[in-house]
Design a protein around this motif. Structure first.
Motif, short mmCIF file in Angstrom:
data_model
loop_
_atom_site.label_atom_id
_atom_site.label_comp_id
_atom_site.label_asym_id
_atom_site.label_seq_id
_atom_site.Cartn_x
_atom_site.Cartn_y
_atom_site.Cartn_z
N TYR A 104 16.48 30.24 22.41
CA TYR A 104 15.51 31.32 22.48
C TYR A 104 14.26 30.80 23.19
CZ TYR A 104 13.57 29.04 18.32
OH TYR A 104 13.06 28.12 17.43
N THR A 105 13.43 31.74 23.62
CA THR A 105 12.22 31.38 24.36
C THR A 105 11.00 31.71 23.53
OG1 THR A 105 13.35 31.86 26.44
CG2 THR A 105 10.95 31.80 26.51
N ILE A 106 10.06 30.76 23.44
CA ILE A 106 8.79 31.03 22.76
C ILE A 106 7.72 31.20 23.83
CG2 ILE A 106 9.34 29.89 20.58
CD1 ILE A 106 7.69 27.46 21.60
N LYS A 107 6.76 32.08 23.52
CA LYS A 107 5.70 32.40 24.48
C LYS A 107 4.33 32.45 23.82
CE LYS A 107 8.81 35.37 27.15
NZ LYS A 107 9.02 36.68 27.79
N ILE A 108 3.34 31.93 24.53
CA ILE A 108 1.94 32.09 24.11
C ILE A 108 1.14 32.56 25.32
CG2 ILE A 108 -0.15 30.93 23.30
CD1 ILE A 108 1.51 29.06 21.65
N SER A 109 0.33 33.59 25.13
CA SER A 109 -0.54 34.07 26.20
C SER A 109 -1.49 32.96 26.64
CB SER A 109 -1.36 35.28 25.73
OG SER A 109 -0.52 36.37 25.52
N LYS A 110 -1.60 32.79 27.94
CA LYS A 110 -2.45 31.70 28.47
C LYS A 110 -3.90 31.82 28.00
CE LYS A 110 0.29 30.64 32.55
NZ LYS A 110 0.37 30.60 34.04
N GLU A 111 -4.35 33.05 27.79
CA GLU A 111 -5.77 33.24 27.43
C GLU A 111 -6.15 32.60 26.09
OE1 GLU A 111 -6.90 37.36 26.38
OE2 GLU A 111 -4.77 37.85 26.43
N PHE A 112 -5.12 32.29 25.25
CA PHE A 112 -5.45 31.75 23.93
C PHE A 112 -5.32 30.22 23.84
CE2 PHE A 112 -3.85 36.15 22.73
CZ PHE A 112 -5.12 36.69 22.79
N LEU A 113 -5.06 29.59 24.98
CA LEU A 113 -5.01 28.12 25.02
C LEU A 113 -5.95 27.65 26.13
CD1 LEU A 113 -1.14 27.58 24.72
CD2 LEU A 113 -2.84 27.33 22.90
N THR A 114 -7.14 27.20 25.73
CA THR A 114 -8.14 26.86 26.73
C THR A 114 -8.46 25.37 26.73
OG1 THR A 114 -9.93 27.34 25.19
CG2 THR A 114 -9.16 29.16 26.57
N SER A 115 -9.14 24.93 27.77
CA SER A 115 -9.29 23.49 28.01
C SER A 115 -10.12 22.79 26.95
CB SER A 115 -9.88 23.25 29.39
OG SER A 115 -11.14 23.89 29.48
N ASN A 116 -10.93 23.53 26.20
CA ASN A 116 -11.68 22.86 25.14
C ASN A 116 -11.02 22.95 23.77
OD1 ASN A 116 -12.22 25.56 25.11
ND2 ASN A 116 -14.44 25.36 25.46
N ASP A 117 -9.77 23.43 23.73
CA ASP A 117 -9.08 23.53 22.46
C ASP A 117 -8.45 22.21 22.02
OD1 ASP A 117 -9.43 26.07 21.39
OD2 ASP A 117 -7.93 26.97 22.71
N LYS A 118 -8.68 21.89 20.75
CA LYS A 118 -8.02 20.75 20.10
C LYS A 118 -7.10 21.35 19.04
CE LYS A 118 -12.18 18.08 20.99
NZ LYS A 118 -11.89 18.16 22.41
N VAL A 119 -5.81 21.25 19.32
CA VAL A 119 -4.82 22.03 18.57
C VAL A 119 -4.13 21.20 17.48
CG1 VAL A 119 -2.53 23.11 18.78
CG2 VAL A 119 -4.34 23.65 20.44
N LEU A 120 -4.14 21.73 16.27
CA LEU A 120 -3.30 21.19 15.21
C LEU A 120 -2.07 22.09 15.10
CD1 LEU A 120 -2.75 19.28 12.82
CD2 LEU A 120 -4.08 20.86 11.37
N ILE A 121 -0.90 21.48 15.26
CA ILE A 121 0.36 22.22 15.13
C ILE A 121 0.78 22.22 13.66
CG2 ILE A 121 2.81 22.21 15.72
CD1 ILE A 121 2.03 20.69 18.32
N ILE A 122 1.14 23.38 13.15
CA ILE A 122 1.62 23.49 11.76
C ILE A 122 2.96 24.21 11.78
CG2 ILE A 122 1.21 24.59 9.50
CD1 ILE A 122 -0.66 22.26 9.89
N ASP A 123 3.95 23.67 11.06
CA ASP A 123 5.22 24.39 10.94
C ASP A 123 5.85 24.11 9.58
OD1 ASP A 123 7.08 26.21 11.78
OD2 ASP A 123 7.99 24.95 13.30
N ASP A 124 6.83 24.90 9.23
CA ASP A 124 7.42 24.77 7.89
C ASP A 124 8.39 23.58 7.81
OD1 ASP A 124 9.17 26.14 9.57
OD2 ASP A 124 9.99 27.40 7.98
N PHE A 125 9.26 23.44 8.81
CA PHE A 125 10.32 22.43 8.75
C PHE A 125 10.31 21.52 9.98
CE2 PHE A 125 12.41 24.78 5.38
CZ PHE A 125 13.11 23.78 4.71
N LEU A 126 10.70 20.29 9.77
CA LEU A 126 11.03 19.38 10.87
C LEU A 126 12.40 18.78 10.57
CD1 LEU A 126 10.33 17.73 13.44
CD2 LEU A 126 9.31 16.01 11.93
N ALA A 127 13.35 19.05 11.45
CA ALA A 127 14.69 18.49 11.26
C ALA A 127 15.12 17.85 12.58
CB ALA A 127 15.66 19.58 10.82
N SER A 128 15.77 18.61 13.44
CA SER A 128 16.15 18.06 14.75
C SER A 128 14.93 17.88 15.64
CB SER A 128 17.14 19.00 15.44
OG SER A 128 16.48 20.16 15.89
N GLY A 129 13.88 18.63 15.33
CA GLY A 129 12.67 18.55 16.14
C GLY A 129 12.66 19.52 17.32
#
Lengths: 198, 198
Positions: A114-139
């Protein structure tokens, strides 16, 4: 545990031990508190713990993946100065802009890509992103999201997952990207329908 | 406004006025703070307001619909004694139990019918359910969820939506079910690309 945290998320481990359903000694089903019914009190404890683990990191945005990550990320954001949450869409509607970053992910559970998408307008050059997810298995999901974020100019501050299955290769794949990875409950193996924590 | 609340959610209306994108004088796109990027501070104000509107109701569970309702419902739950949130699944995976309540919903946006499902185990006879969702327009989604809940033994305490478009028939359809409906921003019409609030 990375970073030598003295916290152990005993509450989370107890929940997994008592409420998770183990299918075929392989799948950990946590519909009761994490994936269908949501334990908002537990999510707040999870938020405190992630804040502890990433205390030294500046975070301006939390990014997660539809669907299971959304509720956790939203509660966790409250412990990071109420930064905005952005979720990668799996089921982009016709109203979604075409101006997106995207990445493909192979789901072993659903046996399809499947394909995941994020609008470019919500990821800007001064953003420091913490990724949060429920599971990590195969990665697959996390690596897909990291690949998506790498197309933008954001800095990745770290990745936090609630439950990690160490007997799959996810951790190694994330660490190879040079990203701080924090998992709150690390499952070493599943034996006779019981989870064995690290 | 039902119930004579003195609150007006000016913050929400300002967000809609300033940040919503109006498409074809018909679609209100609020990806910037409600549907893709999530404004967690705003969601907390929304939580306080729903608590005010439903102050006299006992609530033991909040139920919403995948995907857009999940984050809002999770934050709102904190103002109702951290009750659990259950979301109706649109994209039930192969791991989902077959023991579900389900209902069909027609999406006017996507021009197709879909099925929502909730595991029976999460809707019990002593549950008093507050329904939370992002939008009320035609009412299809909300009526579908109400039909699903009506198959179980739960009591419906009320329904709260963030944005209502009164020029569609949703409100009437919900009120005919005898359910208290509270909408935080009521849009009477869209004219020349501008929203007109009630």
């Amino acid at each position: 545990m990375e970073g030598g945290s003295i916290y152990h998320m005993q509450l989370l481990k107890d929940k997994i031990r008592n409420d998770a359903k183990i299918i075929e000694n392989r799948i950990i089903k946590v519909d009761n508190f994490l994936n269908h019914q949501l334990d908002i009190s537990l999510f707040n404890e999870i938020g405190k713990e992630f804040k502890h683990r990433f205390a030294n990191k500046e975070v301006t945005k939390i990014v997660t993946i539809e669907t299971s990550g959304i509720a956790i990320a939203s509660i966790v954001a409250q412990y990071f100065n109420f930064v905005p949450v952005v979720f990668a869409k799996k089921h982009a509607g016709i109203n979604m802009t075409q101006d997106v970053y995207e990445a493909k992910i192979y789901s072993y559970t659903k046996e399809q890509e499947y394909t995941i998408k994020i609008s470019k307008e919500f990821l800007t050059s001064n953003d420091k992103v913490l990724i949060i997810d429920d599971f990590l298995a195969s990665g697959s999901a996390l690596i897909g999201l990291i690949n998506l974020l790498s197309q933008s100019d954001v800095e990745i501050a770290g990745a936090g997952v609630v439950i990690e299955k160490t007997f799959q290769e996810g951790r190694q794949r994330v660490l190879e990207k040079g990203i701080q990875l924090e998992s709150l409950a690390i499952i070493d193996s599943i034996e006779n329908g019981q989870v064995i924590f690290k």
